[in-house]
Design a protein around this motif. Structure first.
Motif, PDB file in Angstrom:
ATOM      1  N   ALA A  30      -8.075  -0.928   0.388  1.00 16.64           N
ATOM      2  CA  ALA A  30      -6.698  -1.198   0.835  1.00 16.64           C
ATOM      3  C   ALA A  30      -6.045   0.091   1.319  1.00 16.64           C
ATOM      4  CB  ALA A  30      -5.896  -1.805  -0.308  1.00 16.64           C
ATOM      5  N   ASN A  31      -6.291   1.176   0.591  1.00 16.00           N
ATOM      6  CA  ASN A  31      -5.700   2.467   0.943  1.00 16.00           C
ATOM      7  C   ASN A  31      -6.189   2.935   2.318  1.00 16.00           C
ATOM      8  OD1 ASN A  31      -4.131   4.789   0.338  1.00 16.00           O
ATOM      9  ND2 ASN A  31      -6.002   5.892  -0.198  1.00 16.00           N
ATOM     10  N   ILE A  32      -7.496   2.788   2.557  1.00 13.74           N
ATOM     11  CA  ILE A  32      -8.041   3.229   3.850  1.00 13.74           C
ATOM     12  C   ILE A  32      -7.509   2.347   4.990  1.00 13.74           C
ATOM     13  CG2 ILE A  32     -10.162   3.689   5.175  1.00 13.74           C
ATOM     14  CD1 ILE A  32     -11.656   4.123   2.616  1.00 13.74           C
ATOM     15  N   LEU A  33      -7.421   1.045   4.704  1.00  8.34           N
ATOM     16  CA  LEU A  33      -6.913   0.111   5.720  1.00  8.34           C
ATOM     17  C   LEU A  33      -5.477   0.478   6.113  1.00  8.34           C
ATOM     18  CD1 LEU A  33      -8.134  -2.347   7.093  1.00  8.34           C
ATOM     19  CD2 LEU A  33      -7.162  -3.780   5.316  1.00  8.34           C
ATOM     20  N   SER A  34      -4.710   0.894   5.123  1.00  5.70           N
ATOM     21  CA  SER A  34      -3.338   1.296   5.394  1.00  5.70           C
ATOM     22  C   SER A  34      -3.304   2.613   6.168  1.00  5.70           C
ATOM     23  CB  SER A  34      -2.588   1.398   4.057  1.00  5.70           C
ATOM     24  OG  SER A  34      -1.651   2.417   4.095  1.00  5.70           O
ATOM     25  N   GLU A  35      -4.150   3.559   5.760  1.00  5.23           N
ATOM     26  CA  GLU A  35      -4.161   4.859   6.449  1.00  5.23           C
ATOM     27  C   GLU A  35      -4.671   4.753   7.891  1.00  5.23           C
ATOM     28  OE1 GLU A  35      -4.788   7.740   2.554  1.00  5.23           O
ATOM     29  OE2 GLU A  35      -6.404   7.559   4.005  1.00  5.23           O
ATOM     30  N   GLU A  36      -5.748   3.995   8.065  1.00  4.85           N
ATOM     31  CA  GLU A  36      -6.363   3.940   9.399  1.00  4.85           C
ATOM     32  C   GLU A  36      -5.630   3.014  10.363  1.00  4.85           C
ATOM     33  OE1 GLU A  36     -11.086   4.738   8.370  1.00  4.85           O
ATOM     34  OE2 GLU A  36     -10.445   2.719   8.867  1.00  4.85           O
ATOM     35  N   HIS A  37      -5.103   1.900   9.828  1.00  4.71           N
ATOM     36  CA  HIS A  37      -4.561   0.879  10.732  1.00  4.71           C
ATOM     37  C   HIS A  37      -3.103   0.519  10.457  1.00  4.71           C
ATOM     38  CE1 HIS A  37      -8.502   0.189  12.537  1.00  4.71           C
ATOM     39  NE2 HIS A  37      -8.993   0.307  11.323  1.00  4.71           N
ATOM     40  N   GLY A  38      -2.477   1.240   9.519  1.00  8.47           N
ATOM     41  CA  GLY A  38      -1.048   1.004   9.244  1.00  8.47           C
ATOM     42  C   GLY A  38      -0.768  -0.358   8.617  1.00  8.47           C
ATOM     43  N   VAL A  39      -1.802  -0.968   7.993  1.00  7.62           N
ATOM     44  CA  VAL A  39      -1.595  -2.284   7.368  1.00  7.62           C
ATOM     45  C   VAL A  39      -0.746  -2.119   6.100  1.00  7.62           C
ATOM     46  CG1 VAL A  39      -2.777  -4.244   6.271  1.00  7.62           C
ATOM     47  CG2 VAL A  39      -3.812  -3.110   8.248  1.00  7.62           C
ATOM     48  N   ASN A  40       0.248  -2.998   5.928  1.00  4.54           N
ATOM     49  CA  ASN A  40       1.046  -2.968   4.697  1.00  4.54           C
ATOM     50  C   ASN A  40       0.239  -3.600   3.574  1.00  4.54           C
ATOM     51  OD1 ASN A  40       3.500  -1.965   5.931  1.00  4.54           O
ATOM     52  ND2 ASN A  40       3.621  -3.982   6.909  1.00  4.54           N
ATOM     53  N   VAL A  41       0.016  -2.850   2.503  1.00  2.00           N
ATOM     54  CA  VAL A  41      -0.811  -3.388   1.417  1.00  2.00           C
ATOM     55  C   VAL A  41      -0.104  -3.249   0.068  1.00  2.00           C
ATOM     56  CG1 VAL A  41      -3.061  -2.948   2.515  1.00  2.00           C
ATOM     57  CG2 VAL A  41      -2.017  -1.170   1.132  1.00  2.00           C
ATOM     58  N   PRO A  77       2.110   4.501  -6.105  1.00  2.00           N
ATOM     59  CA  PRO A  77       1.480   4.580  -4.772  1.00  2.00           C
ATOM     60  C   PRO A  77      -0.019   4.325  -4.895  1.00  2.00           C
ATOM     61  CG  PRO A  77       2.920   6.464  -5.133  1.00  2.00           C
ATOM     62  CD  PRO A  77       2.843   5.731  -6.446  1.00  2.00           C
ATOM     63  N   ILE A  78      -0.561   3.549  -3.998  1.00  2.00           N
ATOM     64  CA  ILE A  78      -1.971   3.168  -4.112  1.00  2.00           C
ATOM     65  C   ILE A  78      -2.878   4.396  -3.939  1.00  2.00           C
ATOM     66  CG2 ILE A  78      -2.565   2.455  -1.735  1.00  2.00           C
ATOM     67  CD1 ILE A  78      -3.501  -0.241  -3.299  1.00  2.00           C
ATOM     68  N   ARG A  79      -2.428   5.372  -3.136  1.00  2.00           N
ATOM     69  CA  ARG A  79      -3.269   6.586  -2.963  1.00  2.00           C
ATOM     70  C   ARG A  79      -3.346   7.360  -4.282  1.00  2.00           C
ATOM     71  NH1 ARG A  79       0.455  10.383  -2.910  1.00  2.00           N
ATOM     72  NH2 ARG A  79       2.451   9.637  -2.146  1.00  2.00           N
TER      73      ARG A  79
END
Ligand code: F6P
Length: 329
Positions: free
Chosen positions: A116-127, A306-308
């Motif tokens: 989820a963290n990578i998806l948010s970082e790479e593609h700006g997805v709200n997770v 924070p998920i990170r």
């Protein structure tokens, strides 16, 4: 944590990684609380694998009827190798866009949160992450969903093994789950009155184990239960048995591996309530404008982290409980 998110009209929900009892209760809470707020919910089957292949369908309040008491997950789960690649995540992000998903609630453990963290970082997805794993190895929550049920399952097994160990005056090496984390082992050991607990977090000195078993023999201890986490340094109960063979024949040693039994079954009340709270909280914090966080329950209060941060370190065992296990053995 507060990210200027678009207005949330549609939430995607998935369960990923090793299943845990209570995942269904969390899915139910996400679906019911979102629909009550007029938000559409899309269920994604088979975790990130289904996000990549587009196994996405609309859910409503009836889709989650009669599931709160069930183990497993109606959304199914998987560990996806493709999602570990940039290309795989790009496909997932494309499907998120295609289906108009404004935010993703990911229910699972550390692998799920890392994804989820990578998806948010790479593609700006709200997770938003909801912590569910029997391992209880996630910071930001006192307990992960499924841990309490798994613990009670392991404990019930321990009690039964204790009966037969006592009747035959045998030593049992009971292996519990936890590749990198000793929560199940430590708590099962304390609650089940284990003579010894071997954990991934500690070095296992076989000489010391042998010395302790010898001292038990001297003290006329005729039967004993040793809890071994699957990820302990020696590599589990079978390997430990091989190392003890010959020296402790008096004990007529047996190995019992509890395995995936610990992942199934109807969730305890505690897991159901925690899962319901966290699932509803995930929707609430998204509507308040938060993103890229996990929800948890700490000291009986919901909390976001924070998920990170959640994926940056592992929850540690309580030193007091480690000491208690040593005192009581
Ligand atoms: O989900 C956590 C866990 O049950 C660990 O305790 C265990 O090491 C692992 O999953 C087993 O995974 P699998 O079911 O993929 O073999």
């Amino acid at each position: 944590m507060l990210k200027p998110v678009v207005e949330i009209k549609n939430i995607g929900v998935l369960t990923s990684g090793g299943d845990s009892p209570g995942m269904n209760a969390a899915v139910r809470a996400v679906v019911r609380s979102a629909t009550k707020s007029g938000i559409e919910v899309l269920g994604i089957k088979h975790g990130y694998r289904g996000l990549i292949s587009g196994e996405i369908e609309l859910m409503d309040t009836h889709s989650v009827s009669n599931i709160i008491q069930k183990g497993g997950t109606i959304l199914k789960s998987a560990r996806s190798d493709e999602f570990r690649t940039k290309e795989g995540r790009a496909k997932a992000a494309k499907n998120i866009k295609k289906h108009g998903i404004d935010a993703l609630v990911t229910i699972g453990g550390d692998g799920t949160f890392t994804g989820a963290n990578i998806l948010s970082e790479e593609h700006g997805v709200n997770v938003v992450g909801v912590p569910a794993t029997i391992d209880n190895d996630i910071i930001g929550t006192d307990e992960t969903i499924g841990y309490d049920t798994a613990l009670n399952t392991a404990l019930e097994a321990m009690d039964k093994i204790r009966d037969t160990a006592d009747a035959h005056e045998r030593m049992f090496l009971v292996e519990v789950m936890g590749r990198d984390s000793g929560f199940i082992a430590l708590l099962t050991g304390i609650a089940g009155g284990a003579e010894l607990v071997l954990l991934p977090e500690e070095l296992t000195d076989v000489k010391e184990v042998k010395a302790q078993l010898n001292s038990m023999l001297e003290n006329q201890v005729r039967s004993s239960l040793i809890v071994v986490a699957e990820g302990d340094e020696i590599g589990g109960a079978i390997k430990l048995a091989e190392q003890l063979k010959g020296d402790f024949d008096k004990y007529d040693m047996r190995v019992c591996i509890l395995g995936h039994i610990q992942r199934g079954g109807s969730p305890t009340a505690r897991d159901r309530v925690n899962a319901s709270r966290m699932g509803a909280e995930a929707v609430k914090v998204l509507l308040e404008g938060h993103s890229d966080v996990m929800v948890g329950v700490v000291n009986n209060q919901t909390k976001i982290t924070p998920i990170r941060v959640a994926v940056s370190r592992k929850k540690e065992l309580d030193q007091g409980l480690l000491e208690l296990a040593r005192i009581l053995r």
